[in-house]
Design a protein around this motif. Structure first.
Motif, mmCIF file in Angstrom:
data_model
loop_
_atom_site.group_PDB
_atom_site.id
_atom_site.type_symbol
_atom_site.label_atom_id
_atom_site.label_comp_id
_atom_site.label_asym_id
_atom_site.label_seq_id
_atom_site.Cartn_x
_atom_site.Cartn_y
_atom_site.Cartn_z
ATOM 1 N N UNK A 1217 1.034 -1.178 0.112
ATOM 2 C CA UNK A 1217 -0.087 0.017 0.151
ATOM 3 C C UNK A 1217 0.843 1.243 0.154
ATOM 4 N N UNK A 1218 1.732 1.312 0.861
ATOM 5 C CA UNK A 1218 2.700 2.317 0.874
ATOM 6 C C UNK A 1218 3.491 2.483 -0.338
ATOM 7 N N UNK A 1219 3.888 1.274 -1.037
ATOM 8 C CA UNK A 1219 4.477 1.416 -2.526
ATOM 9 C C UNK A 1219 3.451 1.897 -3.457
ATOM 10 N N UNK A 1220 2.456 1.608 -3.066
ATOM 11 C CA UNK A 1220 1.346 2.128 -4.255
ATOM 12 C C UNK A 1220 1.277 3.791 -4.155
ATOM 13 N N UNK A 1221 1.254 4.103 -2.933
ATOM 14 C CA UNK A 1221 1.149 5.680 -2.470
ATOM 15 C C UNK A 1221 2.621 6.365 -3.499
ATOM 16 N N UNK A 1222 3.786 5.723 -3.146
ATOM 17 C CA UNK A 1222 4.910 6.409 -3.655
ATOM 18 C C UNK A 1222 4.888 6.399 -5.204
ATOM 19 N N UNK A 1236 9.350 15.845 -16.152
ATOM 20 C CA UNK A 1236 9.916 14.964 -15.144
ATOM 21 C C UNK A 1236 9.176 13.616 -14.759
ATOM 22 N N UNK A 1237 8.636 13.250 -15.816
ATOM 23 C CA UNK A 1237 7.684 12.020 -16.036
ATOM 24 C C UNK A 1237 8.637 10.726 -15.392
ATOM 25 N N UNK A 1238 8.247 10.116 -14.476
ATOM 26 C CA UNK A 1238 8.640 8.890 -13.925
ATOM 27 C C UNK A 1238 8.269 7.876 -14.765
ATOM 28 N N UNK A 1239 9.259 7.204 -15.498
ATOM 29 C CA UNK A 1239 8.994 6.280 -16.756
ATOM 30 C C UNK A 1239 8.400 4.987 -15.930
ATOM 31 N N UNK A 1240 7.543 4.410 -16.411
ATOM 32 C CA UNK A 1240 6.763 3.059 -15.826
ATOM 33 C C UNK A 1240 5.953 3.420 -14.723
ATOM 34 N N UNK A 1241 5.720 4.753 -13.995
ATOM 35 C CA UNK A 1241 5.104 4.725 -12.843
ATOM 36 C C UNK A 1241 3.516 4.229 -13.065
ATOM 37 N N UNK A 1246 -0.724 0.061 -11.975
ATOM 38 C CA UNK A 1246 -1.563 -0.881 -12.280
ATOM 39 C C UNK A 1246 -1.339 -2.161 -11.793
ATOM 40 N N UNK A 1247 -0.041 -2.533 -11.641
ATOM 41 C CA UNK A 1247 0.134 -3.970 -11.119
ATOM 42 C C UNK A 1247 0.352 -4.056 -9.634
ATOM 43 N N UNK A 1248 0.334 -3.099 -8.940
ATOM 44 C CA UNK A 1248 -0.011 -2.900 -7.538
ATOM 45 C C UNK A 1248 -1.468 -2.916 -7.206
ATOM 46 N N UNK A 1249 -2.238 -2.265 -7.982
ATOM 47 C CA UNK A 1249 -3.724 -2.340 -8.045
ATOM 48 C C UNK A 1249 -4.422 -3.598 -8.399
ATOM 49 N N UNK A 1299 -11.915 -6.811 -16.079
ATOM 50 C CA UNK A 1299 -12.039 -7.365 -14.678
ATOM 51 C C UNK A 1299 -11.448 -6.974 -13.492
ATOM 52 N N UNK A 1300 -10.545 -5.996 -13.562
ATOM 53 C CA UNK A 1300 -9.948 -5.160 -12.594
ATOM 54 C C UNK A 1300 -11.032 -4.404 -11.959
ATOM 55 N N UNK A 1301 -11.643 -3.763 -13.115
ATOM 56 C CA UNK A 1301 -12.847 -2.648 -12.609
ATOM 57 C C UNK A 1301 -13.827 -3.196 -11.718
ATOM 58 N N UNK A 1302 -14.356 -4.499 -12.538
ATOM 59 C CA UNK A 1302 -15.477 -5.325 -12.003
ATOM 60 C C UNK A 1302 -15.205 -5.671 -10.210
#
Length: 1431
Positions: A1217-1222, A1236-1241, A1246-1249, A1299-1302
């Motif tokens: 959860x903290x990692x998702x926040x970051x 200043x885009x963080x690539x892959x953020x 999405x993977x943490x969700x 599926x994730x949204x459902x």
């Protein structure tokens, strides 16, 4: 007895004188006297020609006995007087006539021979030199005969008058001066004295045939003596002129009255002899006081003469005076008349003269031209007359309203208008006086209806005779009338407007800013030009069209279209860059105030103008008024050279009149002080105005040099004050002068000679002295002085002290100005500008090291004359003059006045602007000077005197504020300032506080920052500046050390509060302190721990507190650990003799190692004993290294997720959860700042969700205000990021798979979070807080089409997929709404409890009723009917 018998030669006739002389040289015998007398008598008997005998006696000859002296040196008392008297008596007895008659006959015959007959008088009553000598001898002999009783002076005068119709005026003087016959006796006995005295004096005044110095002297002597006798006899207070035996007093008065009438007639007709009038006026002087006239007699005569002058031929009526008054100003009056008024007013005070004027006006029919010209003369020559006249006007108005007296009323109006005609430097404008007298509810007329009717009736009666200027004043500034009497006022206003229309000056042609001063009426085109200039100036300063212009475009449209727009849109060559006028025209066009056709015609005319003139505008100057001004200013210099100070005021009044023609503008605000905008940038001005201003400045400098030749300012006449006072009344002129002087000081200082410097310094001093009646100045663009200030303060801001050249010019000018002010005398605060004085307090100790010690008062050698001589001495250096001024007692005494004290903050503001590369001091000299100023001068100086009162904290606070101000304004100031030097002084003071002060300097510094942040609107800039200062301070000072029980412990509460409250607002990137600041804070923690008994344990304790209470510092440390770890290890090794880092800090290295091994898929024995937030931060830092290798990053992430299964451990779930926040923070940053885009953020989120979607904890990331274990999230986020979390929620959620949204919709608490985030997103949109990304706009992908109707019909959540990174914020809002409308039907009935629904429904109803209806329909169908009323 015969003389021939005693001689041995042939008889020869000898004179009586030779005979008597011969007898004198012989030795006298005892019996010589009787024999001599007998011989003389025999000789006289033989002399038959008595006239010859008298001529021989009256003729002064060297052989005459009268001139001989005896050998013993004593004056001979034996003369021809007794002998002649005896002979006259003997001859008179022989002829049978009285001896006195015979003597008169003989004397008169001789007198006629000397003086000549009446027809032979060719010298206008003045004798030739030879005649004057012979007359003197005759009168001396006649006086001897009078002493013998042989001559009657009255009989002599009677016989003389029998043959002479007009007596010779010099003969009258000689008879009076030789005490033969006084003029008083002649007047009392001569019946025709009045006739011939008037004629004789007129002849003396008007005769111009022969002019030489002696003749003029005698004429002056004759006139002065005669007038003195006439005044003494006619105005003697001890005698009664009406007594029957005294005919002289009334006769003397009548003679003087006749002469005065002759003079006034000559002045009135302008055909009389100018020289004669000048002689007569010159005679009327206080020097008449003497033997003939006492001081009281002279005062009574001057009062009488003034009355006669004011009442001479009162032909003009009041209506004539109202119409012709503007022609009777001082500048237009005859000089002879004003000179007469000056003479008559010299023996009385202004108050006495005005009281007498009031008495004359009340009791006589007056000549209004003379009355008003006298008032103008009184005001011009007496600076204090304004106050007395104001009091007189108040008395007149009070008397008028008490008795409803029209005479007092009209008198007050005429006198007030006359004063206003002389200009604001002499008396307030008529509009000002009228508004002050009748514009308020406390005025005399406001108390009753009868008074209002009286005033309006009076004004109405004046309307047929009023000039248009005064009617405009009455219309623009009508008298105060209560609401119930407004009808009466409207009647008068209507009448005045009708009269203006008859004069072809209708109200429609009145200017927008016209104040209707008593000057000449301006033509509509001239007034419109002034209105345009004022309107453009207001637009330039405010950026808006003034309300006056907007109102005129509606209510005064004829004037606006016909005059204002025509003056505004005069064809010209338009500049390449739009100026203020072009911008103003464009603003009016956009406001639909300019007809389109007129605007097009204007642009076309400007284009033609450019083609015809080749892009250059022709000159608009006229040489004629400049030549007049140049001549008048030259005459001012000549008057000063000749010492004719009395004429200076009159000449300056004429100069002011000429300047009013060159600068015709009037003040825009009739009441109150005018504010002039001083444009510090180059502002083009008309060539005529520039040349006139240059003439004035050059003339003033020449006059200062001329007046300073041998004379200190205290011994000079007040010419300079009058000169500057004559300029202050014209706002347009003052504006031109200020712009010129500013340009000279700021841009052309190197071109000014010492003479220019001296003159301009005196000019600034007198501008400062005129501050109470002068305008205020507003610098444009605004600088450090946003409010209007005095003239001297505004000009002093042009004197910068940033380089050596600037400092030298500034100190020379300020020294000259202050020396002039001190030597000027009087109240020094009036003549010494405090802004220039403060610059000397800064510059003299800086450039003259001797002045840094205690000042030694020079009581003996620094007298004002010597001080001024040093300032004007070309051979004296500025250093010598400045040092002498510094020791002068008067200079030092001024520093006790609050306005003349240079406070420490003011000193810092000037010192920090000095350019180090161009400073007059070297680096060591500057360091020495600054240390002296901080630690010796201002530290010990009392607070009330601008110092710190011995308080190091106050000293530190001032230094901190100055450094912060410089940091914040660094982009506006040139680089190379003294900021590093003052930062070094701040370091010294802070270290000194830490060593000597028992209290902590950490708390003090952090309190200073908190106070500043509470005042500043832009806290981001303030914190950035603070961090730069913070990094320059010793790190150890940032941590507080407390002494407890004999030991020491660390207290980081203040530091933690500072980071949580302030530093989190300035993080860039979001959620992280900078590497330098993080290292600085940690080094401070380690350094402070060294003062404790157990440093390692103390560090562990404090770090445990930081982990729980200061997540921002924890996250920053974990993020920058690879950079700061070597620094901290080296520092700790030095502090603790090579010991390893404390356990809590070593744990950071363990977490970093664990994160790297976890990403590589290496087995780990166990998780480090650290908190979930620290573990998440370590993982986030490890993955951020692989941003350039997304494949490697994805693999590392996959390896970590295999280990960190949320269902296996609560700590693992918290870590994710903290990692998702970051990662969400990185995603927000990438959306807001693409560079200043963080690539892959987004992919990581999405993977943490996917991993956390079935848990409710991940929803708490988007509700940071909820309490719980994730409260640390809110403590690490800035307020801006917290407000943007709803945006992040939907930008991450909408692009996910079906599926994730459902699964997310079915998650407990999801719908509540989604609704709250939607409401938050809606508020952001309504408040305008969400803006597009700062990079290039992206195209919306085809997936956004699913938001349309097709998606609605299909009703699936899967159709709401968006790529938010490529969608505008408005699209996100629309997509979020559609998502909620589709998600609500699919949510379980228990998705929202009833209490939660009741909380959300009112909010939705206020912001989006459609969403509220959807929630009520699908989640609470039973309560639909009673709770749908809000729709």
């Amino acid at each position: 007895m015969s003389l021939s018998a005693s001689c041995g030669v042939a008889p020869q006739k000898r004179t009586l004188s030779s005979l008597l002389a011969g007898r004198v040289v012989k030795r006298p015998r005892p019996d010589a006297a009787p024999r001599l007398q007998e011989a003389a008598l025999q000789l006289l008997e033989q002399q038959q020609d008595l006239r010859g005998l008298l001529r021989e006696v009256w003729n002064r000859d060297p052989a005459n006995i009268v001139t001989q002296k005896p050998s013993d040196g004593a004056t001979s008392t034996t003369g021809a007087g007794p002998l002649l008297a005896g002979e006259l008596r003997r001859r008179a007895s022989q002829l049978g006539v009285p001896a006195a008659a015979l003597a008169v006959k003989m004397t008169l015959e001789r007198l006629t021979e000397i003086v000549g007959s009446e027809d032979e008088d060719q010298h206008g009553g003045v004798l030739a030199s030879s005649q004057r000598v012979q007359l003197g001898l005759l009168l001396e002999s006649s006086r001897e005969l009078m002493s013998q009783g042989a001559l009657s002076p009255l009989l002599l005068w009677q016989e003389y008058r029998r043959d002479q119709t007009l007596p010779h005026m010099e003969l009258v003087l000689r008879l009076h001066s030789h005490n033969i016959l006084s003029l008083t006796s002649i007047i009392e006995t001569d019946e025709d004295a009045r006739l011939w005295l008037v004629s004789g004096m007129k002849a003396l005044c008007g005769w111009t045939s022969r002019r030489d110095e002696e003749t003029d002297r005698v004429r002056q002597e004759v006139m002065s003596t005669v007038v003195g006798v006439l005044v003494g006899s006619g105005f003697d207070p001890t005698q009664d002129p009406a007594a029957p035996d005294r005919r002289a007093p009334p006769l003397c008065c009548s003679v003087l009255d006749d002469m005065l009438s002759w003079l006034l007639d000559a002045v009135e007709d302008r055909q009389g002899p100018a020289a004669g009038a000048e002689l007569w006026i010159r005679v009327l002087d206080a020097s008449l006081c003497g033997a003939s006239a006492s001081a009281e007699s002279l005062r009574r005569f001057f009062t009488h003469a003034l009355t006669r002058t004011l009442t001479h031929k009162p032909r003009l009526t009041v209506s004539d005076a109202i119409a012709l008054q503007k022609e009777w100003t001082f500048a237009k009056a005859e000089r002879s008349l004003t000179a007469l008024f000056r003479k008559l007013a010299v023996v009385s005070s202004v108050e006495q003269l005005l009281r007498h004027l009031q008495q004359v006006l009340e009791t006589h029919e007056v000549n209004w031209k003379h009355v008003l010209s006298f008032l103008s003369t009184l005001l011009v020559y007496n600076p204090g007359a304004q106050r007395s006249l104001t009091e007189l006007l108040s008395r007149l108005l009070s008397s008028a309203f008490q008795g409803y007296d029209l005479e007092n009323m009209i008198t007050a109006f005429l006198l007030a208008r006359q004063g206003a005609l002389e200009g604001p430097a002499i008396f307030p404008s008529y509009s000002t006086w009228f508004k002050m007298s009748f514009g308020g509810g406390s005025c005399l007329h406001a108390g009753s209806k009868k008074s209002v009717v009286f005033l309006l009736k009076f004004l109405s009666d004046l309307v047929p005779f009023e000039p248009s200027q005064y009617l405009k004043v009455h219309v623009l500034q009508p008298p105060y009338v209560r609401v119930k009497h407004r009808g009466l006022l409207m009647e008068y206003v209507s009448l005045a407007k009708t009269r203006l229309a008859d004069l072809k000056e209708s109200v429609e042609d009145m200017g927008l800013y016209e104040d209707g001063s008593g000057g000449a009426a301006l033509q509509p085109q001239c007034q419109a030009a002034q209105d345009v200039e004022r309107a453009v100036s207001l637009f330039e300063s405010t950026g808006r069209i003034s309300a006056t212009v907007m109102e005129a475009s509606i209510f005064r449209r004829p004037y606006f279209l016909a005059w204002f727009l025509s003056a505004l849109m005069t064809p010209r060559t338009l500049p390449v860059k739009a100026d203020a006028r072009m911008s103003f025209i464009e603003a009016l066009r956009k406001a639909d105030k300019i007809p389109a056709a007129q605007h097009s015609s204007y642009l076309e005319s400007c284009h033609k103008h450019r083609q015809q003139n080749g892009g250059a505008e022709g000159p608009d100057a006229s040489d004629e008024p400049l030549e007049v001004l140049k001549k008048q200013l030259q005459e001012c210099t000549e008057l000063l050279e000749e010492g004719r100070d009395g004429e200076m005021s009159a000449q300056l009044s004429r100069v002011s009149h000429t300047l009013s023609a060159i600068f015709p503008g009037h003040p825009d605000e009739p009441v109150g002080r005018t504010v002039i905008e001083l444009h510090t940038s180059v502002r083009p001005a008309p060539e005529l105005h520039v040349r006139a201003v240059n003439l004035i400045l050059r003339s003033f400098c020449r006059c200062v040099l001329e007046a300073s030749r041998g004379n200190a300012p205290s011994k000079q006449s007040p010419w300079a004050s009058r000169f500057v006072g004559a300029l202050l009344g014209n706002t347009q002129l003052v504006s031109g002068l200020l712009h010129a002087v500013w340009d000279l000081f700021h841009n052309q200082a190197s071109l000014l000679s010492p003479a220019h410097l001296l003159g301009l310094a005196a000019f600034v001093v007198h501008l400062h002295a005129g501050t109470p009646r002068g305008p205020l100045v507003l610098l444009a663009p605004p600088t450090a002085q946003p409010e209007p200030v005095g003239v001297a303060a505004a000009l002093s801001s042009a004197l910068v002290c940033s380089s050596q050249a600037d400092m030298l010019f500034c100190i020379r000018l300020c020294v000259a100005a202050v020396c002039y002010g001190i030597c000027r005398g009087g109240q020094q605060q009036d003549y010494i500008p405090h802004s220039l004085y403060k610059k000397l307090l800064f510059l003299i100790p800086r450039l003259v090291p001797e002045a840094r010690g205690s000042p030694v008062y020079d009581h003996q050698g620094a007298r004002p004359p010597d001080l001024w001589a040093s300032a004007t001495d070309a051979s004296a250096t500025w250093r010598k003059t400045a040092w002498r001024l510094w020791r002068h007692p008067a200079f030092r005494q001024l520093e006790s006045e609050p306005q003349y004290q240079l406070s420490f903050s003011e000193w810092l503001d000037v010192e920090i602007q000095v350019q180090r590369s161009e400073d007059a001091l070297t680096d060591p000299e500057r360091q020495q000077y600054q240390q002296w100023a901080c630690c010796q001068l201002y530290l010990s100086r009392p607070v009330q005197h601008g110092g710190c009162g011995g308080d190091s904290r106050a000293l530190c606070s001032h230094l901190f504020s100055a450094v912060m101000e410089q940091q914040l304004s660094n982009q506006k100031r040139p680089r190379g300032s003294c900021l590093p030097d003052l930062l070094a002084r701040l370091q010294e003071v802070v270290y000194d506080m830490e060593v000597t002060d028992r209290s902590s300097s950490c708390d003090f510094l952090l309190d200073l920052l908190s106070q500043r942040c509470s005042r500043e609107t832009s806290q981001q800039l303030t914190l950035n500046a603070w961090n730069r200062v913070l990094l320059a301070l010793p790190a150890v000072l940032l941590v507080k050390v407390k002494s407890e029980g004999g030991g020491a412990s660390l207290d980081c509460d203040a530091l933690i509060e500072h980071v949580n409250l302030h530093q989190r607002k300035a993080c860039s990137p979001a959620g992280l302190l900078s590497c330098h600041l993080t290292s600085h804070l940690l080094r401070g923690l380690l350094g402070a721990s060294a003062r404790c008994r157990l440093p390692g344990e103390e560090v562990n304790r404090i770090w445990s507190q930081i982990s729980q209470r200061c997540p921002l510092l924890l996250l920053s440390t974990a993020h920058w650990w690879e950079c700061v770890s070597p620094v901290l290890s080296s520092l700790w090794s030095r502090l603790c003799d090579g010991a390893p880092l404390p356990e809590q800090l070593q744990l950071l290295s363990d977490c970093h190692t664990w994160a790297c091994s976890l990403g590589e898929g290496l087995p780990s024995a166990s998780d480090p004993a650290a908190g979930a937030l620290l573990l998440a931060a370590s993982l986030h830092r490890a993955w951020s290294h692989d941003q350039d290798h997304q494949d490697h990053q994805a693999q590392r992430f996959t390896n970590a997720l295999k280990v960190l299964q949320p269902e296996t451990s609560t700590q693992h779930q918290q870590v994710l959860v903290f990692l998702l926040f970051l990662c969400v923070q990185d995603h927000l940053t990438s959306l807001l700042y693409p560079q200043e885009r963080s690539r892959g953020a987004e992919e990581l989120c999405s993977r943490l969700l996917v991993a956390l979607v079935d848990s409710t904890d991940w929803l708490l990331v988007f509700q940071p205000h909820d309490q719980g274990v994730y409260q640390l999230v809110a403590m690490a986020m800035s307020d801006e990021m917290t407000r943007l979390m709803p945006w992040a929620f939907y930008s991450l959620l909408l692009p996910q798979r079906v599926e994730l949204l459902q699964r997310a919709v079915l998650c407990p608490g999801f719908l509540a979070t989604a609704v709250l985030c939607y409401l938050g997103l809606l508020r952001l949109h309504l408040d305008g807080r969400v803006t597009t990304a700062t990079g290039e706009p992206h195209q919306v992908t085809d997936t956004t089409r699913c938001i349309g109707r097709g998606a609605v019909r299909r009703g699936g959540v899967s159709n709401l997929r968006l790529c938010l990174a490529q969608v505008e914020p408005s699209r996100i809002l629309s997509g979020a709404k559609q998502f909620l409308l589709r998600a609500a039907p699919q949510a379980p009935p228990t998705a929202l409890c009833s209490s939660r629904l009741r909380q959300l429904r009112p909010q939705c109803a206020d912001l989006d009723p459609e969403v509220a209806a959807a929630l009520a329909t699908h989640l609470d169908p039973h309560d639909l009917s009673p709770e749908m009323d809000f729709l």
